[in-house]
Enzyme design. Sequence first.
Site, PDB file in Angstrom:
ATOM      1  N   CYS A 105       0.807  -1.224   0.000  1.00  0.00           N
ATOM      2  CA  CYS A 105       0.000   0.000   0.000  1.00  0.00           C
ATOM      3  C   CYS A 105       0.841   1.275   0.000  1.00  0.00           C
ATOM      4  O   CYS A 105       0.286   2.371  -0.088  1.00  0.00           O
ATOM      5  CB  CYS A 105      -0.943  -0.009   1.201  1.00  0.00           C
TER       6      CYS A 105
ATOM      7  N   THR B  10       1.817  -7.749   8.990  1.00  0.00           N
ATOM      8  CA  THR B  10       0.513  -7.091   8.856  1.00  0.00           C
ATOM      9  C   THR B  10       0.148  -6.190  10.022  1.00  0.00           C
ATOM     10  O   THR B  10      -0.582  -5.218   9.844  1.00  0.00           O
ATOM     11  CB  THR B  10      -0.618  -8.124   8.678  1.00  0.00           C
TER      12      THR B  10
ATOM     13  N   HIS C 160      -3.323   7.777   6.004  1.00  0.00           N
ATOM     14  CA  HIS C 160      -3.488   6.430   5.451  1.00  0.00           C
ATOM     15  C   HIS C 160      -4.914   5.954   5.749  1.00  0.00           C
ATOM     16  O   HIS C 160      -5.589   5.461   4.859  1.00  0.00           O
ATOM     17  CB  HIS C 160      -2.452   5.496   6.056  1.00  0.00           C
TER      18      HIS C 160
ATOM     19  N   THR D 110      -9.453   0.315   9.536  1.00  0.00           N
ATOM     20  CA  THR D 110      -9.215  -0.907  10.310  1.00  0.00           C
ATOM     21  C   THR D 110      -9.041  -0.530  11.780  1.00  0.00           C
ATOM     22  O   THR D 110      -8.455   0.511  12.090  1.00  0.00           O
ATOM     23  CB  THR D 110      -7.967  -1.654   9.827  1.00  0.00           C
ATOM     24  N   PRO D 111      -9.520  -1.358  12.702  1.00  0.00           N
ATOM     25  CA  PRO D 111      -9.463  -1.007  14.120  1.00  0.00           C
ATOM     26  C   PRO D 111      -8.057  -0.698  14.620  1.00  0.00           C
ATOM     27  O   PRO D 111      -7.838   0.312  15.299  1.00  0.00           O
ATOM     28  CB  PRO D 111     -10.046  -2.251  14.807  1.00  0.00           C
TER      29      PRO D 111
ATOM     30  N   GLU E 173      -2.050   4.906  13.593  1.00  0.00           N
ATOM     31  CA  GLU E 173      -1.677   6.126  12.874  1.00  0.00           C
ATOM     32  C   GLU E 173      -1.979   7.366  13.693  1.00  0.00           C
ATOM     33  O   GLU E 173      -1.199   8.327  13.700  1.00  0.00           O
ATOM     34  CB  GLU E 173      -2.399   6.198  11.531  1.00  0.00           C
TER      35      GLU E 173
ATOM     36  N   LYS F 211     -10.044   7.680   1.769  1.00  0.00           N
ATOM     37  CA  LYS F 211     -10.454   6.278   1.608  1.00  0.00           C
ATOM     38  C   LYS F 211     -11.888   6.058   2.072  1.00  0.00           C
ATOM     39  O   LYS F 211     -12.503   5.051   1.708  1.00  0.00           O
ATOM     40  CB  LYS F 211      -9.519   5.363   2.386  1.00  0.00           C
TER      41      LYS F 211
ATOM     42  N   HIS G  29      -9.881   1.512  -0.348  1.00  0.00           N
ATOM     43  CA  HIS G  29      -8.420   1.408  -0.313  1.00  0.00           C
ATOM     44  C   HIS G  29      -7.924   0.834  -1.632  1.00  0.00           C
ATOM     45  O   HIS G  29      -8.189  -0.327  -1.953  1.00  0.00           O
ATOM     46  CB  HIS G  29      -8.020   0.507   0.856  1.00  0.00           C
TER      47      HIS G  29
ATOM     48  N   PHE H  70       1.651  -3.605   4.065  1.00  0.00           N
ATOM     49  CA  PHE H  70       2.044  -4.913   4.572  1.00  0.00           C
ATOM     50  C   PHE H  70       3.546  -5.098   4.414  1.00  0.00           C
ATOM     51  O   PHE H  70       4.155  -4.618   3.451  1.00  0.00           O
ATOM     52  CB  PHE H  70       1.315  -6.020   3.803  1.00  0.00           C
TER      53      PHE H  70
END
Length: 412
Positions: A165, A272, A303, A307-308, A314, A335, A340, A400
């Site tokens: 990403c 990850t 970014h 996601t939790p 971030e 996003k 994404h 990742f």
Amino acid sequence: MSEKRRVVVTGIGIVSPVGNDLKTSWENIKNGVSGIDNITYFDTSDFPTKFAGELKGFSTEGYLDDKDARRMDLFIHYGMVAGIQAVRDSGLENSTIDKSRIGVIIGSGIGGLPSIEATSIDLSVRGPRRISPFFITGAISNMISGKLSILYGYQGVNYSIVSACATGNHCLGDAMRYIQHGDCDVILAGGAESSICGIGIGGFNAMRALSTRNDDPKAASRPWDKDRDGFVMGEGSGVLILEEYEHAKKRGAKIYAELVGYAATADAFHITTPAIDGPLRSMQNALKSAGLNATDVSYINAHGTSTPVGDLNESNATKACFGEHAHNIPISSTKSMTGHLLGAASAIEAVFSIMALQDGVIPPTINLTNPDPECDLDYTPNVARENKNLKVAMSNSFGFGGTNSTVIFKKI
């Protein structure tokens, strides 16, 4: 060591879930329009996730020869169209400048996944003799750079970066340094992706990385919201024309912004699961690269994947980098509208960061209706905000493998 040359943006091309050109994409982003909807590319009956950010009404007409287009995966279509848009926008198409000084660095996080999936089925069902002779050249990640180089006769650097990403930003950063150090005068840089297929959606579902909010797809991408449950897949491409400042001025090119800072770091932690240190150093090093203080930054395109763990990580890295000023910086995750785009994400987010500086408008983070109390910064919830004093925009992308990248643009 001689002083580094300045690098500016003189052309933009974009195809995205919210529009197939710059004007449409940016208008929809400013207006908080979601590009997420039910998947139409394949039957999702057996999949936990049934929606994504597909391109709508996309066509290669006016850009690619039909015969050539049939020999390319969709991600190459997207990158080629965005690249051609950028060249046309920059005024380079009919330019007589030295083509040995023009390069192309456009990457993809995954490459031709739909072609790989389809060819694997052909191999299994029909045997090896049914594999297309154009399969390999229609699926490998560097082919956008190769085909644009051939199309325009650009003889400078020509390759692709693959870094999940963070791909788009890494391509921009490499291009920036080639120009700074005098190896090229102009480089087409960015990223492209098309992974909305059974293997793509199924693979991320198996990781439990995707949202499964099937009853309300447009509300599924909700960065920093307490009810976020994973990211939403998107597709498309963003390409920038990066050019040496004096070179651009000499040919009378329009200048969108200056690319002043870039950094890349590694978490060296987990493939990850993100860590705070890597993104923190990426932002700090980009500021150092740009010769700026933390208080100089007036907007961050985060970014922000929805996601939790990632969103919280971030937020904490941003607070560690900017201290008290973190609470004064407007932040958004586009996003929330595009989903994404994996290897293309940071490329189109660079476009939106530049346009924020151009128009003095901070894009919204839509679907932020129930803020996570642990994510307590100014995420520009739901409605765009006018700010004619925007001067410096930072854009983050983390991938990742623990790979991180940050670019910084400055208004001229």
